[in-house]
Design a protein around this motif. Structure first.
Motif, PDB file in Angstrom:
ATOM      1  N   ALA A  52       0.841  -1.197   0.000  1.00  0.00           N
ATOM      2  CA  ALA A  52       0.000   0.000   0.000  1.00  0.00           C
ATOM      3  C   ALA A  52       0.875   1.246   0.000  1.00  0.00           C
ATOM      4  N   GLY A  53       0.479   2.209  -0.813  1.00  0.00           N
ATOM      5  CA  GLY A  53       1.262   3.427  -0.967  1.00  0.00           C
ATOM      6  C   GLY A  53       2.257   3.373  -2.105  1.00  0.00           C
ATOM      7  N   GLY A  54       2.450   2.200  -2.652  1.00  0.00           N
ATOM      8  CA  GLY A  54       3.404   2.036  -3.741  1.00  0.00           C
ATOM      9  C   GLY A  54       2.828   2.380  -5.092  1.00  0.00           C
ATOM     10  N   SER A  55       3.622   2.133  -6.129  1.00  0.00           N
ATOM     11  CA  SER A  55       3.231   2.495  -7.495  1.00  0.00           C
ATOM     12  C   SER A  55       3.478   1.349  -8.456  1.00  0.00           C
ATOM     13  N   LEU A  56       2.696   1.330  -9.506  1.00  0.00           N
ATOM     14  CA  LEU A  56       2.886   0.425 -10.629  1.00  0.00           C
ATOM     15  C   LEU A  56       2.520   1.174 -11.906  1.00  0.00           C
ATOM     16  N   ARG A  57       3.145   0.768 -13.008  1.00  0.00           N
ATOM     17  CA  ARG A  57       2.739   1.298 -14.306  1.00  0.00           C
ATOM     18  C   ARG A  57       2.326   0.137 -15.199  1.00  0.00           C
ATOM     19  N   LEU A  58       1.076   0.139 -15.595  1.00  0.00           N
ATOM     20  CA  LEU A  58       0.566  -0.875 -16.504  1.00  0.00           C
ATOM     21  C   LEU A  58       0.729  -0.402 -17.941  1.00  0.00           C
ATOM     22  N   SER A  59       0.973  -1.360 -18.817  1.00  0.00           N
ATOM     23  CA  SER A  59       1.070  -1.069 -20.249  1.00  0.00           C
ATOM     24  C   SER A  59       0.051  -1.903 -21.001  1.00  0.00           C
ATOM     25  N   CYS A  60      -0.445  -1.335 -22.061  1.00  0.00           N
ATOM     26  CA  CYS A  60      -1.382  -2.021 -22.944  1.00  0.00           C
ATOM     27  C   CYS A  60      -0.823  -1.877 -24.354  1.00  0.00           C
ATOM     28  N   THR A  93     -12.643   7.350 -13.086  1.00  0.00           N
ATOM     29  CA  THR A  93     -13.626   7.117 -12.054  1.00  0.00           C
ATOM     30  C   THR A  93     -13.172   7.842 -10.794  1.00  0.00           C
ATOM     31  N   ASP A  94     -14.116   8.235  -9.967  1.00  0.00           N
ATOM     32  CA  ASP A  94     -13.793   9.095  -8.822  1.00  0.00           C
ATOM     33  C   ASP A  94     -12.762   8.474  -7.878  1.00  0.00           C
ATOM     34  N   SER A  95     -12.812   7.169  -7.707  1.00  0.00           N
ATOM     35  CA  SER A  95     -11.956   6.525  -6.712  1.00  0.00           C
ATOM     36  C   SER A  95     -10.476   6.551  -7.071  1.00  0.00           C
ATOM     37  N   VAL A  96     -10.141   6.854  -8.321  1.00  0.00           N
ATOM     38  CA  VAL A  96      -8.727   6.860  -8.718  1.00  0.00           C
ATOM     39  C   VAL A  96      -8.241   8.251  -9.113  1.00  0.00           C
ATOM     40  N   LYS A  97      -9.108   9.230  -9.135  1.00  0.00           N
ATOM     41  CA  LYS A  97      -8.709  10.592  -9.504  1.00  0.00           C
ATOM     42  C   LYS A  97      -7.610  11.097  -8.574  1.00  0.00           C
ATOM     43  N   VAL A 105      -0.775   2.129 -24.582  1.00  0.00           N
ATOM     44  CA  VAL A 105      -1.452   2.960 -23.586  1.00  0.00           C
ATOM     45  C   VAL A 105      -0.941   2.559 -22.213  1.00  0.00           C
ATOM     46  N   TYR A 106      -0.778   3.542 -21.358  1.00  0.00           N
ATOM     47  CA  TYR A 106      -0.230   3.296 -20.029  1.00  0.00           C
ATOM     48  C   TYR A 106      -1.241   3.703 -18.949  1.00  0.00           C
ATOM     49  N   LEU A 107      -1.095   3.064 -17.801  1.00  0.00           N
ATOM     50  CA  LEU A 107      -1.844   3.477 -16.624  1.00  0.00           C
ATOM     51  C   LEU A 107      -0.852   3.552 -15.466  1.00  0.00           C
ATOM     52  N   GLN A 108      -0.477   4.769 -15.121  1.00  0.00           N
ATOM     53  CA  GLN A 108       0.400   4.985 -13.979  1.00  0.00           C
ATOM     54  C   GLN A 108      -0.446   5.018 -12.721  1.00  0.00           C
ATOM     55  N   MET A 109      -0.142   4.146 -11.796  1.00  0.00           N
ATOM     56  CA  MET A 109      -0.935   4.027 -10.574  1.00  0.00           C
ATOM     57  C   MET A 109      -0.056   4.345  -9.377  1.00  0.00           C
ATOM     58  N   ASN A 110      -0.369   5.417  -8.671  1.00  0.00           N
ATOM     59  CA  ASN A 110       0.371   5.844  -7.492  1.00  0.00           C
ATOM     60  C   ASN A 110      -0.516   5.746  -6.254  1.00  0.00           C
ATOM     61  N   SER A 111       0.104   5.785  -5.104  1.00  0.00           N
ATOM     62  CA  SER A 111      -0.633   5.735  -3.835  1.00  0.00           C
ATOM     63  C   SER A 111      -1.629   4.588  -3.826  1.00  0.00           C
ATOM     64  N   LEU A 112      -1.170   3.428  -4.202  1.00  0.00           N
ATOM     65  CA  LEU A 112      -2.069   2.281  -4.328  1.00  0.00           C
ATOM     66  C   LEU A 112      -2.637   1.865  -2.980  1.00  0.00           C
ATOM     67  N   LYS A 113      -3.859   1.384  -3.017  1.00  0.00           N
ATOM     68  CA  LYS A 113      -4.573   0.945  -1.822  1.00  0.00           C
ATOM     69  C   LYS A 113      -4.964  -0.524  -1.986  1.00  0.00           C
ATOM     70  N   VAL A 148      -3.091  -7.101 -10.432  1.00  0.00           N
ATOM     71  CA  VAL A 148      -2.496  -6.135  -9.514  1.00  0.00           C
ATOM     72  C   VAL A 148      -2.945  -6.501  -8.109  1.00  0.00           C
ATOM     73  N   THR A 149      -1.983  -6.695  -7.221  1.00  0.00           N
ATOM     74  CA  THR A 149      -2.287  -7.026  -5.838  1.00  0.00           C
ATOM     75  C   THR A 149      -1.598  -6.030  -4.929  1.00  0.00           C
ATOM     76  N   VAL A 150      -2.371  -5.382  -4.073  1.00  0.00           N
ATOM     77  CA  VAL A 150      -1.841  -4.376  -3.156  1.00  0.00           C
ATOM     78  C   VAL A 150      -2.000  -4.907  -1.742  1.00  0.00           C
ATOM     79  N   SER A 151      -0.900  -5.082  -1.063  1.00  0.00           N
ATOM     80  CA  SER A 151      -0.939  -5.600   0.307  1.00  0.00           C
ATOM     81  C   SER A 151      -0.987  -4.451   1.308  1.00  0.00           C
ATOM     82  N   SER A 152      -1.633  -4.717   2.427  1.00  0.00           N
ATOM     83  CA  SER A 152      -1.773  -3.665   3.452  1.00  0.00           C
ATOM     84  C   SER A 152      -0.632  -3.695   4.433  1.00  0.00           C
TER      85      SER A 152
END
Length: 123
Positions: free
Chosen positions: A14-22, A61-65, A79-87, A119-123
Motif C-alpha cells: 500500500a502506498g506504492g506504485s505500478l505502471r501498466l502497459s497495454c 472514475t472518482d476513486s482513482v482521480k 497505452v499506459y496506466l500509472q498508478m500511485n498511492s495504491l490501496k 495487480v495485488t496491493v498488500s496492506s
C-alpha cells in the motif's frame, strides 16, 4: 482487428506504485479511444480510466482521480496506466479495451479486450 496485451501488474505494498502497459497490434489502434477496467474477486468489472484517440481527453472514475494517470503513445501503439498511492482496494485484474468513444464507462461499448494483468496491493 486489434489485439491487446497488458503487462506491468504485480504485488506492491500500500502506498506504492505500478505502471501498466497495454500494447496493441493493428494499424487502426490510433483511431480508437482506450479504456482501463478492473475486476476484483466476486465483483463486477468496473471502469477505471479512458483516453481519447487524440490524447487530449481523459476520464477517470472518482476513486482513482489524483492517483492514476492514463496516457498513450500512438507511435508505439501503447497505452499506459500509472498508478500511485495504491490501496488494497485497488487489487484486481486490470484490462484494457478499445472503444469508439472515450467518454463511455460502459464495458458494452468497448469491443477489443486484452487478457488482463493482476495487480495485488498488500496492506
Amino acid at each position: 482487428q486489434v489485439q491487446l496485451v497488458e503487462s506491468g501488474g504485480g504485488l506492491v505494498q500500500a502506498g506504492g506504485s505500478l505502471r501498466l502497459s497495454c500494447a496493441a497490434s493493428g494499424r487502426t489502434f490510433s483511431t480508437y479511444a482506450v479504456g482501463w477496467f478492473r475486476q476484483a474477486p466476486g465483483k463486477e468489472r468496473e471502469f477505471v480510466a479512458s483516453i481519447s484517440l487524440g490524447i487530449r481527453d481523459t476520464y477517470y472514475t472518482d476513486s482513482v482521480k489524483g492517483r492514476f494517470t492514463i496516457s498513450r503513445d500512438n507511435a508505439k501503439n501503447t497505452v499506459y496506466l500509472q498508478m500511485n498511492s495504491l490501496k488494497p482496494e485497488d487489487t484486481a485484474i486490470y484490462y484494457c479495451a478499445t472503444s469508439r468513444s472515450w467518454r463511455t464507462t460502459d464495458s458494452d461499448d468497448y469491443d477489443y479486450w486484452g487478457q488482463g494483468t493482476q495487480v495485488t496491493v498488500s496492506s
